[in-house]
Design a protein around this motif. Structure first.
Motif, PDB file in Angstrom:
ATOM      1  N   THR A  98       0.833  -1.211   0.000  1.00 29.69           N
ATOM      2  CA  THR A  98       0.000   0.000   0.000  1.00 29.69           C
ATOM      3  C   THR A  98       0.862   1.253   0.000  1.00 29.69           C
ATOM      4  O   THR A  98       2.036   1.233   0.384  1.00 29.69           O
ATOM      5  CB  THR A  98      -0.918   0.015   1.231  1.00 29.69           C
ATOM      6  N   LYS A  99       0.266   2.373  -0.433  1.00 32.49           N
ATOM      7  CA  LYS A  99       0.996   3.644  -0.513  1.00 32.49           C
ATOM      8  C   LYS A  99       1.360   4.157   0.867  1.00 32.49           C
ATOM      9  O   LYS A  99       2.431   4.730   1.069  1.00 32.49           O
ATOM     10  CB  LYS A  99       0.155   4.667  -1.261  1.00 32.49           C
ATOM     11  N   HIS A 100       0.454   3.979   1.801  1.00 35.32           N
ATOM     12  CA  HIS A 100       0.696   4.409   3.175  1.00 35.32           C
ATOM     13  C   HIS A 100       0.682   3.185   4.081  1.00 35.32           C
ATOM     14  O   HIS A 100      -0.008   2.201   3.811  1.00 35.32           O
ATOM     15  CB  HIS A 100      -0.361   5.424   3.602  1.00 35.32           C
ATOM     16  N   LYS A 101       1.426   3.245   5.158  1.00 34.25           N
ATOM     17  CA  LYS A 101       1.603   2.087   6.032  1.00 34.25           C
ATOM     18  C   LYS A 101       0.273   1.636   6.641  1.00 34.25           C
ATOM     19  O   LYS A 101      -0.451   2.436   7.240  1.00 34.25           O
ATOM     20  CB  LYS A 101       2.605   2.413   7.142  1.00 34.25           C
ATOM     21  N   VAL A 102      -0.012   0.364   6.487  1.00 39.09           N
ATOM     22  CA  VAL A 102      -1.202  -0.263   7.057  1.00 39.09           C
ATOM     23  C   VAL A 102      -0.809  -1.316   8.093  1.00 39.09           C
ATOM     24  O   VAL A 102      -1.465  -1.472   9.115  1.00 39.09           O
ATOM     25  CB  VAL A 102      -2.064  -0.905   5.949  1.00 39.09           C
ATOM     26  N   GLY A 103       0.285  -2.044   7.825  1.00 40.43           N
ATOM     27  CA  GLY A 103       0.731  -3.104   8.719  1.00 40.43           C
ATOM     28  C   GLY A 103       0.929  -2.619  10.141  1.00 40.43           C
ATOM     29  O   GLY A 103       1.566  -1.591  10.376  1.00 40.43           O
ATOM     30  N   GLY A 104       0.375  -3.356  11.091  1.00 36.90           N
ATOM     31  CA  GLY A 104       0.451  -2.976  12.492  1.00 36.90           C
ATOM     32  C   GLY A 104      -0.781  -2.256  12.996  1.00 36.90           C
ATOM     33  O   GLY A 104      -0.975  -2.117  14.205  1.00 36.90           O
ATOM     34  N   ASP A 105      -1.629  -1.791  12.081  1.00 37.56           N
ATOM     35  CA  ASP A 105      -2.884  -1.125  12.438  1.00 37.56           C
ATOM     36  C   ASP A 105      -4.019  -2.109  12.167  1.00 37.56           C
ATOM     37  O   ASP A 105      -4.490  -2.234  11.031  1.00 37.56           O
ATOM     38  CB  ASP A 105      -3.056   0.144  11.607  1.00 37.56           C
ATOM     39  N   LYS A 106      -4.442  -2.827  13.203  1.00 38.38           N
ATOM     40  CA  LYS A 106      -5.400  -3.912  12.998  1.00 38.38           C
ATOM     41  C   LYS A 106      -6.691  -3.427  12.347  1.00 38.38           C
ATOM     42  O   LYS A 106      -7.253  -4.116  11.482  1.00 38.38           O
ATOM     43  CB  LYS A 106      -5.715  -4.605  14.325  1.00 38.38           C
ATOM     44  N   GLN A 107      -7.172  -2.274  12.733  1.00 41.14           N
ATOM     45  CA  GLN A 107      -8.431  -1.785  12.181  1.00 41.14           C
ATOM     46  C   GLN A 107      -8.336  -1.594  10.668  1.00 41.14           C
ATOM     47  O   GLN A 107      -9.230  -2.001   9.919  1.00 41.14           O
ATOM     48  CB  GLN A 107      -8.829  -0.476  12.860  1.00 41.14           C
ATOM     49  N   ARG A 108      -7.244  -1.007  10.217  1.00 37.26           N
ATOM     50  CA  ARG A 108      -7.069  -0.798   8.779  1.00 37.26           C
ATOM     51  C   ARG A 108      -6.796  -2.117   8.045  1.00 37.26           C
ATOM     52  O   ARG A 108      -7.240  -2.309   6.912  1.00 37.26           O
ATOM     53  CB  ARG A 108      -5.936   0.199   8.538  1.00 37.26           C
TER      54      ARG A 108
END
Length: 265
Positions: free
Chosen positions: A46-56
């Protein structure tokens, strides 16, 4: 095959999403070993970090199908991983969420499923995958201490703990070394039944124990024998053998072997 159909659907969704860079497949897909029992391993960039953010992470996973349940992978040291179970069809899917910068650091080259702007392909061409092989010195420094631990639990009569110990030795030591000896990647005990010659597989079965002192003692002895054989075949002269520790632990093995059977109800 359900895994490929799911991946194709996910790739189409990713290709249309402005927040995504691309999607790739890893695991059994790479070796053409997908079958009806296989998980599907996906890498979503993804363009912006998602990993580590469970909701996203959950929000992305829900786009791909009928998500039944999911949890993050802290138990395997990977909070960027979402382990999912989908319905219709029932399928286990692991999704790792990476940025383009993180995608460059990998243990294998995945198969690109969606890459609208060619950024994933470019990353694969200018960087190199590195699978972390078993550290022979790391193993040698620990193996005899681990064996001593297993023997103490056997001596105390903690047979379930000793059986779990044997499983850990197979997963962290014997399995990886056996796979390397057969020219395979050291993936724990994965697919040993496929890769090992019959005689070695039969020997490895000797590390399986029942809830019985003699059975566990024999299994530990087999672990020791197999490790010493593998060590002599795989380790080079740069590896410092823990010969002093080995001698003391083998003496302790003999002491434990002489103890009377504990009565466990």
């Amino acid at each position: 095959m359900i895994q490929r159909l799911f991946a194709e659907r996910a790739a189409a969704i990713v290709a249309e999403d402005p927040g995504a860079i691309g999607l790739a497949a890893a695991g059994s897909w790479l070796s053409n070993e997908l079958d009806e029992f296989s998980d599907l391993d996906l890498v979503l960039v993804t363009k912006h970090k998602v990993g580590g953010d469970k909701q996203r992470m959950m929000a992305w996973a829900q786009k791909f199908g009928a998500l039944l349940s999911a949890f993050t992978g802290e138990h395997v040291g990977e909070p960027r991983l979402l382990i999912c179970l989908y319905d219709d069809p029932l399928l286990h899917v692991d999704i790792k969420f990476l940025t383009l910068e993180e995608f460059a650091f990998r243990v294998e080259d995945p198969v690109i499923l969606s890459d609208v702007f060619g950024q994933l392909d470019q990353s694969l061409r200018v960087t190199t995958a590195e699978w972390p092989g078993p550290g022979y010195q790391w193993i040698e420094d620990r193996f005899w201490v681990w064996i001593h631990y297993g023997l103490t639990k056997l001596g105390r009569g903690e047979y379930f703990e000793a059986i779990d110990f044997l499983s850990a030795i197979r997963n962290m030591v014997l399995g990886p070394l056996l796979l390397v000896s057969q020219g395979q990647l050291p993936r724990g005990v994965r697919k040993l039944e496929k890769h090992l010659p019959g005689s070695i597989l039969q020997q490895l079965k000797g590390t399986l124990a029942t809830h019985d002192r003699a059975s566990i003692l024999k299994a530990i002895h087999t672990c020791i024998e197999m490790y010493r054989d593998l060590r002599s075949n795989l380790f080079d002269s740069d590896i410092q053998l823990q010969t002093g520790t080995e001698k003391k632990v083998l003496e302790y093995y003999d002491e434990i072997a002489e103890l009377p059977q504990k009565v466990n109800n």
